[in-house]
Motif scaffolding. Sequence first.
Motif, PDB file in Angstrom:
ATOM      1  N   ASP A 278     -12.007   1.014   0.568  1.00 18.65           N
ATOM      2  CA  ASP A 278     -11.791  -0.099   1.489  1.00 18.65           C
ATOM      3  C   ASP A 278     -11.352  -1.347   0.743  1.00 18.65           C
ATOM      4  O   ASP A 278     -10.400  -2.029   1.133  1.00 18.65           O
ATOM      5  N   VAL A 279     -12.062  -1.673  -0.319  1.00 16.09           N
ATOM      6  CA  VAL A 279     -11.822  -2.914  -1.049  1.00 16.09           C
ATOM      7  C   VAL A 279     -10.419  -2.944  -1.640  1.00 16.09           C
ATOM      8  O   VAL A 279      -9.735  -3.967  -1.604  1.00 16.09           O
ATOM      9  N   ILE A 280      -9.968  -1.810  -2.182  1.00 15.84           N
ATOM     10  CA  ILE A 280      -8.662  -1.796  -2.851  1.00 15.84           C
ATOM     11  C   ILE A 280      -7.532  -1.431  -1.904  1.00 15.84           C
ATOM     12  O   ILE A 280      -6.387  -1.311  -2.329  1.00 15.84           O
ATOM     13  N   ARG A 281      -7.833  -1.214  -0.624  1.00 14.07           N
ATOM     14  CA  ARG A 281      -6.826  -0.940   0.418  1.00 14.07           C
ATOM     15  C   ARG A 281      -6.123   0.386   0.191  1.00 14.07           C
ATOM     16  O   ARG A 281      -4.943   0.556   0.524  1.00 14.07           O
ATOM     17  N   TRP A 282      -6.826   1.354  -0.350  1.00 14.86           N
ATOM     18  CA  TRP A 282      -6.197   2.637  -0.657  1.00 14.86           C
ATOM     19  C   TRP A 282      -5.792   3.364   0.620  1.00 14.86           C
ATOM     20  O   TRP A 282      -6.541   3.423   1.593  1.00 14.86           O
ATOM     21  N   ALA A 283      -4.603   3.918   0.608  1.00 11.46           N
ATOM     22  CA  ALA A 283      -4.137   4.722   1.736  1.00 11.46           C
ATOM     23  C   ALA A 283      -3.097   5.704   1.216  1.00 11.46           C
ATOM     24  O   ALA A 283      -2.622   5.601   0.081  1.00 11.46           O
ATOM     25  N   GLU A 284      -2.725   6.656   2.061  1.00 15.49           N
ATOM     26  CA  GLU A 284      -1.812   7.723   1.653  1.00 15.49           C
ATOM     27  C   GLU A 284      -0.401   7.550   2.196  1.00 15.49           C
ATOM     28  O   GLU A 284       0.412   8.468   2.117  1.00 15.49           O
ATOM     29  N   THR A 285      -0.101   6.374   2.748  1.00 18.68           N
ATOM     30  CA  THR A 285       1.283   6.021   3.071  1.00 18.68           C
ATOM     31  C   THR A 285       1.550   4.634   2.519  1.00 18.68           C
ATOM     32  O   THR A 285       0.628   3.876   2.228  1.00 18.68           O
ATOM     33  N   ASN A 286       2.839   4.283   2.399  1.00 20.48           N
ATOM     34  CA  ASN A 286       3.152   3.025   1.718  1.00 20.48           C
ATOM     35  C   ASN A 286       3.164   1.805   2.623  1.00 20.48           C
ATOM     36  O   ASN A 286       3.229   0.674   2.145  1.00 20.48           O
ATOM     37  N   GLY A 287       3.123   1.997   3.949  1.00 22.51           N
ATOM     38  CA  GLY A 287       3.037   0.856   4.854  1.00 22.51           C
ATOM     39  C   GLY A 287       4.347   0.165   5.146  1.00 22.51           C
ATOM     40  O   GLY A 287       4.384  -0.814   5.890  1.00 22.51           O
ATOM     41  N   SER A 288       5.465   0.654   4.589  1.00 24.06           N
ATOM     42  CA  SER A 288       6.764   0.031   4.824  1.00 24.06           C
ATOM     43  C   SER A 288       7.350   0.510   6.153  1.00 24.06           C
ATOM     44  O   SER A 288       6.687   1.216   6.916  1.00 24.06           O
ATOM     45  N   GLU A 289       8.596   0.157   6.383  1.00 23.39           N
ATOM     46  CA  GLU A 289       9.259   0.589   7.619  1.00 23.39           C
ATOM     47  C   GLU A 289       9.252   2.110   7.742  1.00 23.39           C
ATOM     48  O   GLU A 289       8.961   2.660   8.802  1.00 23.39           O
ATOM     49  N   SER A 290       9.543   2.794   6.652  1.00 21.57           N
ATOM     50  CA  SER A 290       9.541   4.257   6.676  1.00 21.57           C
ATOM     51  C   SER A 290       8.126   4.815   6.557  1.00 21.57           C
ATOM     52  O   SER A 290       7.883   5.964   6.933  1.00 21.57           O
ATOM     53  N   ASN A 291       7.198   4.021   6.014  1.00 23.76           N
ATOM     54  CA  ASN A 291       5.788   4.408   5.902  1.00 23.76           C
ATOM     55  C   ASN A 291       5.630   5.796   5.281  1.00 23.76           C
ATOM     56  O   ASN A 291       4.900   6.647   5.774  1.00 23.76           O
ATOM     57  N   MET A 292       6.308   5.995   4.173  1.00 23.33           N
ATOM     58  CA  MET A 292       6.361   7.313   3.541  1.00 23.33           C
ATOM     59  C   MET A 292       4.997   7.757   3.035  1.00 23.33           C
ATOM     60  O   MET A 292       4.190   6.954   2.570  1.00 23.33           O
ATOM     61  N   TYR A 293       4.777   9.060   3.111  1.00 18.86           N
ATOM     62  CA  TYR A 293       3.544   9.657   2.598  1.00 18.86           C
ATOM     63  C   TYR A 293       3.546   9.620   1.072  1.00 18.86           C
ATOM     64  O   TYR A 293       4.590   9.800   0.433  1.00 18.86           O
ATOM     65  N   ARG A 294       2.382   9.365   0.493  1.00 17.94           N
ATOM     66  CA  ARG A 294       2.244   9.322  -0.963  1.00 17.94           C
ATOM     67  C   ARG A 294       1.681  10.655  -1.454  1.00 17.94           C
ATOM     68  O   ARG A 294       0.512  10.971  -1.222  1.00 17.94           O
ATOM     69  N   LYS A 295       2.520  11.380  -2.140  1.00 16.41           N
ATOM     70  CA  LYS A 295       2.195  12.743  -2.521  1.00 16.41           C
ATOM     71  C   LYS A 295       0.976  12.800  -3.439  1.00 16.41           C
ATOM     72  O   LYS A 295       0.914  12.124  -4.464  1.00 16.41           O
ATOM     73  N   ASN A 296       0.034  13.638  -3.064  1.00 20.61           N
ATOM     74  CA  ASN A 296      -1.161  13.902  -3.874  1.00 20.61           C
ATOM     75  C   ASN A 296      -1.913  12.640  -4.267  1.00 20.61           C
ATOM     76  O   ASN A 296      -2.613  12.611  -5.284  1.00 20.61           O
ATOM     77  N   ALA A 875     -10.327   2.581  16.648  1.00 20.00           N
ATOM     78  CA  ALA A 875     -10.950   1.596  17.537  1.00 20.00           C
ATOM     79  C   ALA A 875     -12.236   1.034  16.959  1.00 20.00           C
ATOM     80  O   ALA A 875     -12.665  -0.063  17.335  1.00 20.00           O
ATOM     81  N   PHE A 876     -12.858   1.757  16.037  1.00 21.22           N
ATOM     82  CA  PHE A 876     -14.110   1.300  15.447  1.00 21.22           C
ATOM     83  C   PHE A 876     -13.857   0.549  14.133  1.00 21.22           C
ATOM     84  O   PHE A 876     -14.584   0.704  13.155  1.00 21.22           O
ATOM     85  N   ASP A 877     -12.811  -0.264  14.157  1.00 18.96           N
ATOM     86  CA  ASP A 877     -12.501  -1.174  13.047  1.00 18.96           C
ATOM     87  C   ASP A 877     -12.203  -0.442  11.750  1.00 18.96           C
ATOM     88  O   ASP A 877     -12.467  -0.969  10.658  1.00 18.96           O
ATOM     89  N   PHE A 878     -11.664   0.765  11.864  1.00 20.49           N
ATOM     90  CA  PHE A 878     -11.234   1.469  10.658  1.00 20.49           C
ATOM     91  C   PHE A 878     -10.081   0.684  10.052  1.00 20.49           C
ATOM     92  O   PHE A 878      -9.144   0.324  10.742  1.00 20.49           O
ATOM     93  N   PRO A 879     -10.120   0.377   8.755  1.00 17.48           N
ATOM     94  CA  PRO A 879      -9.124  -0.539   8.177  1.00 17.48           C
ATOM     95  C   PRO A 879      -7.727   0.054   8.142  1.00 17.48           C
ATOM     96  O   PRO A 879      -7.542   1.246   7.907  1.00 17.48           O
ATOM     97  N   ASP A 880      -6.740  -0.815   8.344  1.00 16.62           N
ATOM     98  CA  ASP A 880      -5.347  -0.401   8.260  1.00 16.62           C
ATOM     99  C   ASP A 880      -4.873  -0.346   6.816  1.00 16.62           C
ATOM    100  O   ASP A 880      -3.871   0.285   6.508  1.00 16.62           O
TER     101      ASP A 880
END
Length: 975
Positions: A278-296, A875-880
């Motif tokens: 949560d703190v470091i905002r880790w996610a498996e897509t890049n969040g850009s327009e294409s929102n590409m998946y980050r492999k592995n 809906a339960f405030d899961f971080p974006d």
Amino acid sequence: MRSSVVRSIVFFAVLVALCWDFQPASSAESDISNPTSGAGLVDFESDIAPILEDNCWYCHGEDEQESGLRLDSRLGMLRGGDSGLATIVPGKPEKSYLIEVVDHIDEEMAMPPDEDKLAAEDIELLARWIREGAVWPGQMQELKVEKSDHWSFQPVIRPTVPTSTKVTESSNSLDSHIATDSGDATESGNVTKSSNAIDAFLLDRLRLDSLVYSEPADPRTLIRRVSIVLTGIPPTPEQTEAFVDEYTRDGNAAYTRLVDHLMSSPHFGERWAQHWLDVIRWAETNGSESNMYRKNAWIYRDYVIRAFNEDKPYDRFLFEQLAGDTVGVGDATGYLVAGPHVPAATVGREPAAQRTARADRMDEILQTVGASAMGMTIGCARCHNHKFDPISISDYYSMSAVFQDIEFGGRFLELSKDHPRRVRGQELHELLKTERIKMRSTGPWEENWTGYKEIHLPFTTAKAVRFTFPVKFLRIDELEIFGTDKWNENLALATAGTTVEHSEEITKESMPITKINDGEYGNYAWMVRVPKGNDQKPWVQFNFTEPHEIFRVRISTNREDYFETDYLENLNKLMFGAFEMEVQDESGVWNQVASTRQIAKLDQQHPERVAILKEVQRLVDLIKEEGPAPGFVARFIEPVTSYVFSRGSPESPRDEVYPAGLKELDGDLGLDSSANGKTRRVEFAKWLTDPANPLTARVAVNRMWHHIFGRGIVSTTADFGAAGAAPTHPELLDWLASELIEPTEFGQPALQIGDSAKNTESQPWSMKHMIRLMVMSEAFRQSSLPNDGGLQKDGNAALLWRFPPKRVEAEVIRDSILQASGLLDEQVGGRSFRIHNVKERYAQWEVTNNYGPETWRRMIYQERMRRVDDQMFTAFDFPDCGQVKPKRPVSTTPLQALNLMNSTFVMQQSEMIAARAISESGGPGQRAVERCFELILGRSPSVPEIEAVSDLVSDGQLSLVCRALINSNEFAFLP
């Protein structure tokens, strides 16, 4: 309007000098940089003061200091303002921002605003005055850098634990400091010093407001609370009943054993990894327009889980995430690229746009490091000095220089020899080697490595290699040729001296041949499109500097995609088709050594090849899945020289800066711009984790406190600066920070067993030690029930006169439902389970299945996607994960209740909970109702509750009862 805006921006001057050489704007100003111009020394009082008084002091004087700048004193001019640029640099007018703005070199920053430019002779006087040393009678003091007196920048000194706190020798409660119904303290029983320093500090502070602890929580509440806090999963009904029974005999011993059991569970790491992600905002897509998946990218998530389970020392935990590639823990560097980014392909090819995007990506790294490890809003110094904290714009770009070798992307990981993936990979490679030996005697063959094609051929000596492609269109981002001397040395690289010839007339101008051997993978490739009616075949020839024995070739179209992304339609499509490969021997004769047609013919002529090749491909596929694999955990590049960017713009570089930490905290790393990337990050990691650094340990223990008690001692857990909150218990915070760095015997939890006590030993920087101390405290074990006295004096329980109740996170709700149904898959680690579609590159992700059996793992293993609603628990405030959010908000919305009542997942699981209850209770009667309460809430129902649901049960609606229980506050809140 423009006047006020410009005045608010301009003159952000500070402690660093400009790196641009001053360039006069016209011939009238050419004398400014001429040291021989003018006659006599400039006199401040008669020549300079009138210019400043008429044009500068109104906005930058004693009464008003726009942009934090004072020009009515020499020290003020030396110090500068918010921008981080020195107003004057004595002896160097070309380095002095004052000259730049009055000379209107940058029209947007022209001074004075909305007025005519100063006369040329006045500008010349200012320049001469600065060149002559900026002599200001009576104000020739040297500028001294003053240290901040803000509490978080002061050294951590272990305070003395209060000794006046008295508690009973009872193993279960602080009976002598328990609140009555009115909130007042009672004094009774035998007293002794607290066995937990945390309680000593808390009670000492409570006494100032005439407050005391609440009564101890009952055992049923306690096991549910500590189980969720430590593992994120509530206890089973059987675990609850066993603990309640044991607690009645020896409460402290029972609770101690429970805590030890929970902290040794593999689910402990899953729970606490969730907080860190949560703190470091880790996610498996890049969040850009294409929102590409980050492999592995999940490889990094699993590293964090292991780190918590293994109790990796916190200083080592940080070091590995900053420089794990230097110590065989390459998966840890996913930390540096956890934030969002815009990929190069989306940015385009315009150089200025690429430079801005690169600066944005560096900012994401600094935000991650600043918020998670330092508790500082580092990003606020990107364009000017920090408004509140002693972080200059120079500090920002010096920290940016530390990470100049990091790029958002994927790579094969650096793993220690005993890493499970490396061990497995070596086993598989040995098997593959055996099969390849069999194949080599039969002629050339191809292997499909998904992102590239690998061609194997007999050992051949060549001084040149030519490829011909009988196709009308091809695209190759890299073609690599490997020799027998060094297994992974690419002989085709331009940097190795290899030159290239090619079919130039049909090559696309914007996709030149230089891309084929520049060592860079991705969209920038060699591309050929043969015009209609043209029979020419694309070809390329590599000329070595000397003959080499070669045996292997790799060709790819966009290998960057292979390393970095997944789950896209037409991903890893190879766009070069058939090939013919020839080599020129030492005598100059050309011979064909492999071709697509030849390989196919050999397979037909020698059926045994097909069986061997099938085994080869099977092993290749296993290596990709089980051995070392590319993962989105950062790509390394050569670091470049770093400069201060004026107003944050890469188009306005100023002074060169060296890799360093914060000057306020003695962050000089002893490096210059020649230092390689690894050295930069290693030295920064050492500075950050030095016990003398006052931020690191404080931030760490405060965050642990936040996740245990629902609120940090410093409530702004990622901002320990002047704009953040002050600590409610500053002495306790420093004691905890000291205890993290250097555990003491007093700080060890005592295991009260009968009349004996045993102190356990903890290693320095042990996270488990600190978490254990906190949950073993009486503060954690007290009731959460309110009382009037406490509510009046401390309504939000920041002083911990009661345990603060709080709603549990989305993950806990979902995992608890699955546990109640008995369907929770407790497998630890591994690839994330998918709930989304395979999409086109610029399409949006769609949820296709968020409730099927393949999703019944813990929610930490669900694909963590930016800008995507999972249609249930978002809906339960899961971080974006787009912005730094050190703590999750807690909202109450109708959608939450609707999702917990009517979603496919809840309705499905409620049916299964009801079926389980009926099966385990022998029928659908009252005992089944009781079992539903036990499975979902961990307790038996009251008589009124049984009566309230009796009609539903009679109608066969036991699953509806389950849905109602899942929707209760009791289920969704930590007791």
